[in-house]
Write a protein that holds these residues in place. Structure first.
Motif, mmCIF file in Angstrom:
data_model
loop_
_atom_site.group_PDB
_atom_site.id
_atom_site.type_symbol
_atom_site.label_atom_id
_atom_site.label_comp_id
_atom_site.label_asym_id
_atom_site.label_seq_id
_atom_site.Cartn_x
_atom_site.Cartn_y
_atom_site.Cartn_z
ATOM 1 N N ALA A 95 17.317 11.608 -6.420
ATOM 2 C CA ALA A 95 16.675 11.814 -7.724
ATOM 3 C C ALA A 95 15.286 11.175 -7.794
ATOM 4 O O ALA A 95 14.410 11.665 -8.498
ATOM 5 N N SER A 96 15.083 10.108 -7.072
ATOM 6 C CA SER A 96 13.829 9.361 -7.132
ATOM 7 C C SER A 96 12.699 10.113 -6.428
ATOM 8 O O SER A 96 12.930 10.776 -5.415
ATOM 9 N N PRO A 97 11.482 9.990 -6.926
ATOM 10 C CA PRO A 97 10.343 10.629 -6.238
ATOM 11 C C PRO A 97 10.069 9.977 -4.885
ATOM 12 O O PRO A 97 10.195 8.760 -4.725
ATOM 13 N N ALA A 98 9.685 10.798 -3.920
ATOM 14 C CA ALA A 98 9.293 10.295 -2.605
ATOM 15 C C ALA A 98 7.867 9.738 -2.690
ATOM 16 O O ALA A 98 6.995 10.360 -3.295
ATOM 17 N N VAL B 198 0.844 -1.204 0.000
ATOM 18 C CA VAL B 198 0.000 0.000 0.000
ATOM 19 C C VAL B 198 0.879 1.253 0.000
ATOM 20 O O VAL B 198 1.759 1.409 0.832
ATOM 21 N N GLY B 199 0.652 2.119 -0.989
ATOM 22 C CA GLY B 199 1.398 3.365 -1.109
ATOM 23 C C GLY B 199 2.717 3.252 -1.837
ATOM 24 O O GLY B 199 3.350 4.253 -2.151
ATOM 25 N N LEU B 200 3.140 2.029 -2.108
ATOM 26 C CA LEU B 200 4.455 1.801 -2.727
ATOM 27 C C LEU B 200 4.343 1.130 -4.096
ATOM 28 O O LEU B 200 5.355 0.757 -4.690
ATOM 29 N N GLU B 201 3.134 0.997 -4.609
ATOM 30 C CA GLU B 201 2.882 0.212 -5.818
ATOM 31 C C GLU B 201 3.682 0.667 -7.029
ATOM 32 O O GLU B 201 4.017 -0.148 -7.899
ATOM 33 N N SER B 202 4.020 1.939 -7.129
ATOM 34 C CA SER B 202 4.728 2.439 -8.318
ATOM 35 C C SER B 202 6.224 2.110 -8.312
ATOM 36 O O SER B 202 6.900 2.301 -9.322
ATOM 37 N N SER B 203 6.724 1.589 -7.219
ATOM 38 C CA SER B 203 8.147 1.239 -7.141
ATOM 39 C C SER B 203 8.425 -0.045 -7.923
ATOM 40 O O SER B 203 7.663 -1.012 -7.817
ATOM 41 N N PRO B 204 9.532 -0.071 -8.676
ATOM 42 C CA PRO B 204 9.886 -1.315 -9.382
ATOM 43 C C PRO B 204 10.283 -2.440 -8.423
ATOM 44 O O PRO B 204 10.305 -3.590 -8.810
#
Length: 153
Positions: free
Chosen positions: A70-73, A13-19
């Protein structure tokens, strides 16, 4: 919307966009377990967009070492336990950055970096920090590093 991290049933939950969402969720759950077991504190995160002041605070402390992530929070949290303010930001790349800041002058103050299992060391950290490995049942292999904060924040 805040999320109380469950370290028994790990969720992305909340982290789904992370590879590396599953590994990052395990890393977040590992932190939640630590705080629950050591301090009886529920580790509650919020979407980074809802707490931009926390993300900026961590970015400001990182500038002490000329580090810009560099990565989005994705998520962030802050809480105080036994006179220590803890601020965490979880990034899409799989990186977790925490700021441990003792409120009493002369106390411990440091920034910790943890890399989720399967992610590469971000370019902005490659030549500046050495990473040690630790094993976690929740997060697999965690690589971590830190630096001592010299400024006042």
């Amino acid at each position: 919307m805040s999320y109380v991290v469950d370290f028994v049933t790990v969720s992305t939950v909340g982290l789904e966009s992370s590879p590396v969402a599953d590994a990052l969720a395990g890393l977040r759950a590992n932190e939640a377990r630590y705080f629950k077991n050591k301090y009886d504190v529920d580790f509650t995160t919020q979407p980074a967009a809802e707490v931009p002041d926390l993300v900026e605070y961590v970015a400001r402390v990182l500038r002490e070492r000329d580090v810009t992530i560099a990565s989005p929070a994705l998520e962030a949290t802050e809480f105080e336990v036994e006179g220590v303010r803890w601020t965490y930001v979880f990034y899409e790349s799989g990186l977790s950055v925490n700021v441990l800041y003792t409120l009493e002058p002369g106390g411990k103050r440091a920034v910790g970096f943890k890399l989720s299992d399967g992610m590469e060391v971000p370019e902005e950290l490659t030549d500046k920090f050495k990473f040690a490995r630790q094993r976690s049942k929740l997060a697999g292999t965690i690589r971590g590093s830190y630096f001592v904060i010299k400024g006042e924040y």
